[in-house]
Each structure stands twice: as structure tokens, then as C-alpha cells.
Design a protein around this motif. Structure first.
Motif, mmCIF file in Angstrom:
data_model
loop_
_atom_site.group_PDB
_atom_site.id
_atom_site.type_symbol
_atom_site.label_atom_id
_atom_site.label_comp_id
_atom_site.label_asym_id
_atom_site.label_seq_id
_atom_site.Cartn_x
_atom_site.Cartn_y
_atom_site.Cartn_z
ATOM 1 N N LEU A 1 0.827 -1.212 0.000
ATOM 2 C CA LEU A 1 0.000 0.000 0.000
ATOM 3 C C LEU A 1 0.858 1.258 0.000
ATOM 4 N N GLU A 2 1.959 1.225 0.747
ATOM 5 C CA GLU A 2 2.837 2.388 0.841
ATOM 6 C C GLU A 2 3.716 2.569 -0.390
ATOM 7 N N SER A 3 3.827 1.550 -1.221
ATOM 8 C CA SER A 3 4.795 1.557 -2.324
ATOM 9 C C SER A 3 4.423 2.459 -3.499
ATOM 10 N N ARG A 4 3.161 2.815 -3.640
ATOM 11 C CA ARG A 4 2.737 3.655 -4.769
ATOM 12 C C ARG A 4 1.335 4.195 -4.516
ATOM 13 N N LYS A 5 0.903 5.050 -5.422
ATOM 14 C CA LYS A 5 -0.473 5.570 -5.380
ATOM 15 C C LYS A 5 -1.372 4.537 -6.053
ATOM 16 N N TRP A 6 -2.375 4.073 -5.340
ATOM 17 C CA TRP A 6 -3.323 3.085 -5.848
ATOM 18 C C TRP A 6 -4.664 3.771 -6.072
ATOM 19 N N VAL A 7 -5.310 3.518 -7.204
ATOM 20 C CA VAL A 7 -6.654 4.063 -7.414
ATOM 21 C C VAL A 7 -7.690 3.209 -6.699
ATOM 22 N N ALA A 8 -7.327 1.935 -6.450
ATOM 23 C CA ALA A 8 -8.266 1.036 -5.775
ATOM 24 C C ALA A 8 -7.516 -0.120 -5.131
ATOM 25 N N VAL A 9 -8.193 -0.717 -4.174
ATOM 26 C CA VAL A 9 -7.747 -1.972 -3.583
ATOM 27 C C VAL A 9 -8.905 -2.950 -3.754
ATOM 28 N N ASN A 10 -8.608 -4.064 -4.400
ATOM 29 C CA ASN A 10 -9.599 -5.120 -4.579
ATOM 30 C C ASN A 10 -9.380 -6.179 -3.505
ATOM 31 N N VAL A 11 -10.466 -6.604 -2.881
ATOM 32 C CA VAL A 11 -10.389 -7.698 -1.918
ATOM 33 C C VAL A 11 -11.221 -8.838 -2.493
ATOM 34 N N GLY A 12 -10.553 -9.959 -2.715
ATOM 35 C CA GLY A 12 -11.213 -11.106 -3.312
ATOM 36 C C GLY A 12 -12.154 -11.821 -2.359
ATOM 37 N N TYR A 13 -13.039 -12.593 -2.969
ATOM 38 C CA TYR A 13 -14.049 -13.309 -2.199
ATOM 39 C C TYR A 13 -13.447 -14.325 -1.233
ATOM 40 N N GLY A 14 -12.336 -14.936 -1.598
ATOM 41 C CA GLY A 14 -11.704 -15.910 -0.714
ATOM 42 C C GLY A 14 -11.295 -15.309 0.611
ATOM 43 N N VAL A 15 -10.980 -14.013 0.608
ATOM 44 C CA VAL A 15 -10.579 -13.320 1.832
ATOM 45 C C VAL A 15 -11.803 -12.894 2.630
ATOM 46 N N ARG A 16 -12.806 -12.372 1.956
ATOM 47 C CA ARG A 16 -13.942 -11.789 2.676
ATOM 48 C C ARG A 16 -15.147 -12.715 2.808
ATOM 49 N N GLY A 17 -15.212 -13.796 2.042
ATOM 50 C CA GLY A 17 -16.395 -14.639 2.024
ATOM 51 C C GLY A 17 -16.325 -15.857 2.925
ATOM 52 N N ASN A 18 -15.372 -15.872 3.818
ATOM 53 C CA ASN A 18 -15.187 -17.018 4.701
ATOM 54 C C ASN A 18 -15.168 -16.499 6.133
ATOM 55 N N LYS A 19 -16.093 -16.952 6.953
ATOM 56 C CA LYS A 19 -16.186 -16.401 8.311
ATOM 57 C C LYS A 19 -14.905 -16.609 9.115
ATOM 58 N N GLU A 20 -14.122 -17.642 8.784
ATOM 59 C CA GLU A 20 -12.853 -17.858 9.482
ATOM 60 C C GLU A 20 -11.831 -16.756 9.171
ATOM 61 N N HIS A 21 -12.045 -16.016 8.095
ATOM 62 C CA HIS A 21 -11.109 -14.961 7.695
ATOM 63 C C HIS A 21 -11.593 -13.554 8.076
#
Length: 138
Positions: A76-96
Motif C-alpha cells: 500500500l505504501e509503495s505507490r499511489k493506488w486508485v483502488a484496492v480489490n479484496v477477493g471473495y476468498g478473503v472476505r467470504g469465509n467467516k474464518e477470515h
């Protein structure tokens, strides 16, 4: 389709090389989930590139959240990002859930100007980009 000369950078947080360790990813993508998700993401990255976006993946390791957040924050600190995408595998699992919260908190504190977008899989990153940057696809 409008294209600017400067690429628009998107950081994409997904299970990547750690997908085979995740039961949900393995169930969906098979025993070689890591290879399959990387292959699908590569296709999405190529399509995004053709549309003027540079998608850079950061693999999220649910077994080592501290290392994940350290690597993710450095990206995140390495450059200017227009967006951050978070995939379903990260957000769609209650364990995560806790890791998902930490990823979003890193976005909010390090790059608050970046849009937060969500893909429903490594093959749907382009759909998330189109949904969140419709002006680039008119």
C-alpha cells in the motif's frame, strides 16, 4: 473505451498461492486451487492491462495474518493506488473475518483515497473494475 496514458494501479488481495490451504477455495477450484486461482487472476490482470489498469496481486495467508498485513501495508505504501480489490476468498469465509477487517483497516489508514472494490473470484476482477470505474469503459 477511454484510456489514459498513465496506468491506474489496483492492489488485489486474494488467497493466491495460499488458496490450496483453504477448504472453501479447494472445494470450489479443486485440489490445485492455488494454481487455478493464479491462472484465472493472470487472465484478469491481462484484461485489466488492456483497459489501462495495472493489477498487482498480494497473496493473503490466513495462517499468518501478521506477515500478511506487514506485506500488504508495504505494498500500500509503495505507490499511489486508485483502488484496492479484496477477493471473495478473503472476505467470504467467516474464518477470515478478522484478517478481512485488518486488510480494510490497512487500506483506510495507509491509502484512504483508494476505492475499495470487491471481486467475486480471481476471474471476476475485471467485472469489479468495470463496476467501480464505469467512466473508463464508455
Amino acid at each position: 473505451m477511454a484510456m489514459s496514458s498513465e496506468p491506474k494501479y489496483i492492489l488485489s488481495a486474494g488467497l493466491g498461492r495460499f488458496a490450496s490451504q483453504d477448504a472453501n477455495a479447494a472445494k470450489h477450484f479443486g485440489p490445485q486451487a492455488s494454481e487455478k486461482t493464479r491462472e484465472l487472476l493472470a487472465t484478469s490482470i491481462a484484461k485489466a492491462h488492456d483497459a489501462g489498469f495495472e493489477v498487482i496481486g498480494e497473496d493473503v495467508n490466513p495462517s499468518d495474518p501478521d506477515d500478511t498485513i506487514k506485506r500488504f501495508a508495504a505494498q500500500l505504501e509503495s505507490r499511489k493506488w486508485v483502488a484496492v480489490n479484496v477477493g471473495y476468498g478473503v472476505r467470504g469465509n467467516k474464518e477470515h473475518t478478522e484478517l478481512f477487517e485488518r486488510v480494510l483497516e490497512a487500506c483506510r489508514t495507509v491509502r484512504p483515497e483508494a476505492k475499495i472494490i470487491f471481486s467475486n473470484g480471481p476471474d471476476e476482477v475485471m467485472a469489479a473494475i468495470k463496476r467501480n470505474f464505469p467512466e473508463d469503459f464508455q
